[in-house]
Motif scaffolding. Structure first.
Motif, mmCIF file in Angstrom:
data_model
loop_
_atom_site.group_PDB
_atom_site.id
_atom_site.type_symbol
_atom_site.label_atom_id
_atom_site.label_comp_id
_atom_site.label_asym_id
_atom_site.label_seq_id
_atom_site.Cartn_x
_atom_site.Cartn_y
_atom_site.Cartn_z
ATOM 1 N N ILE A 207 57.279 44.748 94.572
ATOM 2 C CA ILE A 207 58.836 44.735 94.179
ATOM 3 C C ILE A 207 59.347 46.067 93.693
ATOM 4 C CG2 ILE A 207 58.563 42.377 93.705
ATOM 5 C CD1 ILE A 207 58.416 43.254 90.597
ATOM 6 N N ALA A 208 58.494 47.208 93.303
ATOM 7 C CA ALA A 208 58.909 48.162 92.736
ATOM 8 C C ALA A 208 59.752 49.352 93.664
ATOM 9 C CB ALA A 208 57.730 48.978 92.044
ATOM 10 N N ASP A 209 60.801 49.905 92.962
ATOM 11 C CA ASP A 209 61.316 50.839 93.654
ATOM 12 C C ASP A 209 60.696 52.479 93.323
ATOM 13 O OD1 ASP A 209 63.570 49.251 94.906
ATOM 14 O OD2 ASP A 209 64.203 49.211 92.939
ATOM 15 N N ASP A 210 60.665 52.128 91.953
ATOM 16 C CA ASP A 210 59.923 53.473 91.383
ATOM 17 C C ASP A 210 58.619 53.213 90.621
ATOM 18 O OD1 ASP A 210 62.579 54.409 92.018
ATOM 19 O OD2 ASP A 210 62.642 55.454 90.091
ATOM 20 N N VAL A 211 57.793 54.098 90.314
ATOM 21 C CA VAL A 211 56.535 53.941 89.968
ATOM 22 C C VAL A 211 56.005 55.001 88.935
ATOM 23 C CG1 VAL A 211 55.315 54.610 91.760
ATOM 24 C CG2 VAL A 211 54.264 53.166 90.174
ATOM 25 N N ALA A 212 55.500 54.596 87.506
ATOM 26 C CA ALA A 212 54.754 55.430 87.024
ATOM 27 C C ALA A 212 53.195 55.250 86.745
ATOM 28 C CB ALA A 212 55.544 55.763 85.496
ATOM 29 N N VAL A 213 52.521 56.108 86.670
ATOM 30 C CA VAL A 213 50.959 55.815 86.275
ATOM 31 C C VAL A 213 50.758 56.241 84.979
ATOM 32 C CG1 VAL A 213 48.638 56.300 86.928
ATOM 33 C CG2 VAL A 213 50.445 55.915 88.790
ATOM 34 N N LEU A 214 50.357 55.260 84.225
ATOM 35 C CA LEU A 214 50.117 55.653 82.436
ATOM 36 C C LEU A 214 48.528 55.541 82.590
ATOM 37 C CD1 LEU A 214 51.343 56.163 79.973
ATOM 38 C CD2 LEU A 214 51.516 53.557 79.573
ATOM 39 N N GLU A 215 47.953 56.336 81.556
ATOM 40 C CA GLU A 215 46.468 56.290 81.368
ATOM 41 C C GLU A 215 46.394 56.892 79.896
ATOM 42 O OE1 GLU A 215 42.223 57.345 83.429
ATOM 43 O OE2 GLU A 215 43.903 56.445 84.540
ATOM 44 N N LEU A 220 50.671 60.263 84.238
ATOM 45 C CA LEU A 220 50.027 61.163 84.968
ATOM 46 C C LEU A 220 50.843 61.280 86.429
ATOM 47 C CD1 LEU A 220 46.322 59.667 84.834
ATOM 48 C CD2 LEU A 220 47.375 61.316 83.385
ATOM 49 N N GLU A 221 51.651 60.500 86.616
ATOM 50 C CA GLU A 221 52.319 60.551 87.940
ATOM 51 C C GLU A 221 53.561 59.544 87.857
ATOM 52 O OE1 GLU A 221 50.086 61.170 91.826
ATOM 53 O OE2 GLU A 221 50.646 59.132 91.940
ATOM 54 N N THR A 222 54.654 60.182 88.506
ATOM 55 C CA THR A 222 56.037 59.284 88.305
ATOM 56 C C THR A 222 56.715 59.526 89.735
ATOM 57 O OG1 THR A 222 57.808 58.442 87.368
ATOM 58 C CG2 THR A 222 57.117 61.023 87.081
ATOM 59 N N GLY A 223 57.425 58.868 90.058
ATOM 60 C CA GLY A 223 58.519 58.961 91.364
ATOM 61 C C GLY A 223 58.904 57.718 92.180
ATOM 62 N N LEU A 228 55.792 58.680 97.216
ATOM 63 C CA LEU A 228 54.403 59.074 96.598
ATOM 64 C C LEU A 228 53.508 58.714 97.561
ATOM 65 C CD1 LEU A 228 54.986 57.842 92.688
ATOM 66 C CD2 LEU A 228 54.833 60.332 93.686
ATOM 67 N N VAL A 229 53.726 57.600 98.353
ATOM 68 C CA VAL A 229 52.851 57.123 99.226
ATOM 69 C C VAL A 229 52.553 58.096 100.563
ATOM 70 C CG1 VAL A 229 52.831 54.562 98.420
ATOM 71 C CG2 VAL A 229 54.313 55.604 100.496
ATOM 72 N N ARG A 230 53.664 58.718 100.639
ATOM 73 C CA ARG A 230 53.446 59.882 101.890
ATOM 74 C C ARG A 230 52.459 60.958 101.416
ATOM 75 N NH1 ARG A 230 57.830 59.017 105.481
ATOM 76 N NH2 ARG A 230 59.255 57.700 105.023
ATOM 77 N N ASP A 231 52.355 61.233 100.071
ATOM 78 C CA ASP A 231 51.263 62.044 99.750
ATOM 79 C C ASP A 231 49.808 61.156 99.460
ATOM 80 O OD1 ASP A 231 49.476 63.837 98.666
ATOM 81 O OD2 ASP A 231 50.899 64.248 96.920
ATOM 82 N N GLN A 232 49.053 61.510 100.368
ATOM 83 C CA GLN A 232 47.671 60.658 100.486
ATOM 84 C C GLN A 232 46.761 60.751 99.367
ATOM 85 O OE1 GLN A 232 46.261 59.564 104.433
ATOM 86 N NE2 GLN A 232 47.696 60.660 105.295
ATOM 87 N N ASP A 233 47.123 62.035 98.764
ATOM 88 C CA ASP A 233 46.137 62.464 97.488
ATOM 89 C C ASP A 233 46.790 61.959 96.172
ATOM 90 O OD1 ASP A 233 44.580 63.725 99.309
ATOM 91 O OD2 ASP A 233 45.602 65.753 99.167
ATOM 92 N N SER A 234 47.984 61.437 96.367
ATOM 93 C CA SER A 234 48.569 60.823 94.866
ATOM 94 C C SER A 234 47.837 59.694 94.373
ATOM 95 C CB SER A 234 50.000 60.461 95.386
ATOM 96 O OG SER A 234 50.291 59.608 95.902
ATOM 97 N N LEU A 235 47.825 59.488 93.237
ATOM 98 C CA LEU A 235 47.227 58.383 92.598
ATOM 99 C C LEU A 235 47.664 57.044 93.291
ATOM 100 C CD1 LEU A 235 47.264 59.835 88.872
ATOM 101 C CD2 LEU A 235 44.940 59.695 90.641
ATOM 102 N N VAL A 236 49.250 57.048 93.297
ATOM 103 C CA VAL A 236 49.569 55.910 93.740
ATOM 104 C C VAL A 236 49.334 55.613 95.159
ATOM 105 C CG1 VAL A 236 52.006 54.793 94.470
ATOM 106 C CG2 VAL A 236 51.812 56.127 92.230
#
Length: 333
Positions: A207-215, A220-223, A228-236
């Motif tokens: 369901i998300a349009d935007d995402v942020a990774v919290l740790e 750590l990552e947001t966008g 983000l999924v186009r960058d295969q090295d991203s955490l997302v």
């Protein structure tokens, strides 16, 4: 709509000070569904309490529609809270009240008259698909239905922002799907900005349009999710794209991992590249998933033929994210 600037929050414990949020900076545009994803103890629930204006940060700024909430007087703070609907983690309904009675509670507390209250409760019951359960008590509802009623209670005041803290954590697949559908409808039909805190990356994917990774209290990552999924090295990307298992295969002129987004890309780019450049393209790993209604594929491709290099360049020029594995790496492997 929601802007966090260098937000920090700590708590005292028997072991000393515990940092729950550490210099968090985040923007959530109006009208989107944003997912904050991270493991247990990452700070998601603390972030939700700060955003609901039930906790004040130790430092930093939380702006709602550009206004610094830390500078609001008590009356303005109450008004700001009324614009924020909260779906708490876990069971939260009152057992002695029916589904309709639970949903109506905030309106009763606000002093709304009976006819207007019943009309609004009826609309929200229709939104969550539980009109026939209006007179049912929580003990006679499924877990998923109870959580949909909790979402309805958060929506009944027609908030601008909805905060959902782990809304699917204890639900089965069908129950979770029903809750996520309601949150999506809240954005689509009511225009609410929705922020979902969750450990479950599939919630973000659905369901998300935007995402942020919290740790450990840090972002750590947001966008934008599909960027983000186009960058295969991203955490997302690593968390939500189909896995590619096994070693990189030998015997191909080129090997590449590609991400394709959208119906046209997933359905037609590889066959067209094959016919255009006279190269054979084999899918040797990966798969297809969906982000909302958008298909997204991550494939490992093995290419043979003189046109393999040109085919990969053509795919990249048409929006595919291409990560090539050098042939010399394959020989060494």
């Amino acid at each position: 709509m929601i802007t966090l600037e260098n937000l920090s929050k700590s708590f005292r414990s028997t072991a000393g000070s515990v940092v729950a949020l550490d210099d968090v900076t985040l923007d959530v545009p109006a009208g989107v569904i944003a997912g904050v994803v991270g493991p247990a103890g990452a700070g998601k629930s603390t972030l939700a309490r700060v955003l609901s204006l039930r906790e004040r940060p130790d430092s930093g700024v939380f702006r709602l529609d550009g206004r610094n909430t830390g500078a609001l007087d008590e009356r303005s703070l109450r008004l700001a809270r009324s614009r924020i609907g909260v779906v708490p983690a876990g069971e939260s309904l009152l057992g002695q009240r029916t589904a309709a009675g639970n949903i109506a509670l905030p309106l009763e507390q606000a002093g709304m008259d009976g006819p207007q209250r019943r009309e609004r409760v009826g609309r929200v019951l229709d939104l969550i698909g539980l009109t026939d359960k209006a007179a049912t008590y929580p003990a006679d509802l499924t877990a998923g239905q109870r959580q949909r009623v909790a979402v309805a209670r958060a929506l009944i005041g027609e908030p601008d922002v909805v905060l959902a803290d782990d809304p699917t954590g204890s639900l089965d697949a069908d129950g979770a799907a029903g809750v996520l559908a309601v949150l999506d409808r809240a954005r689509a039909e009511l225009g609410a900005t929705v922020l979902v805190a969750t450990q479950d990356t599939s919630v973000v994917r659905r369901i998300a349009d935007d995402v942020a990774v919290l740790e450990h209290g840090r972002i750590l990552e947001t966008g934008r999710l599909l960027e983000l999924v186009r960058d295969q090295d991203s955490l997302v990307a690593q968390a939500v794209l189909p896995a590619i298992d096994g070693p990189v295969p030998h015997g191909y002129a080129d090997v590449a991992d590609v991400v394709l987004v959208g119906f046209a890309a997933v359905g037609s780019l590889l066959p067209e590249a094959t016919s255009r450049f006279g190269t054979e393209i084999a899918v040797v790993g990966g798969g297809v998933t969906k982000f909302g209604e958008t298909p997204v594929a991550r494939f490992r491709l093995g290419l043979t033929g003189a046109g393999s290099d040109a085919a990969l360049g053509w795919l990249s020029a048409r929006g595919a994210a291409v990560h090539r594995h050098a042939v010399r790496e394959l020989v060494a492997a």
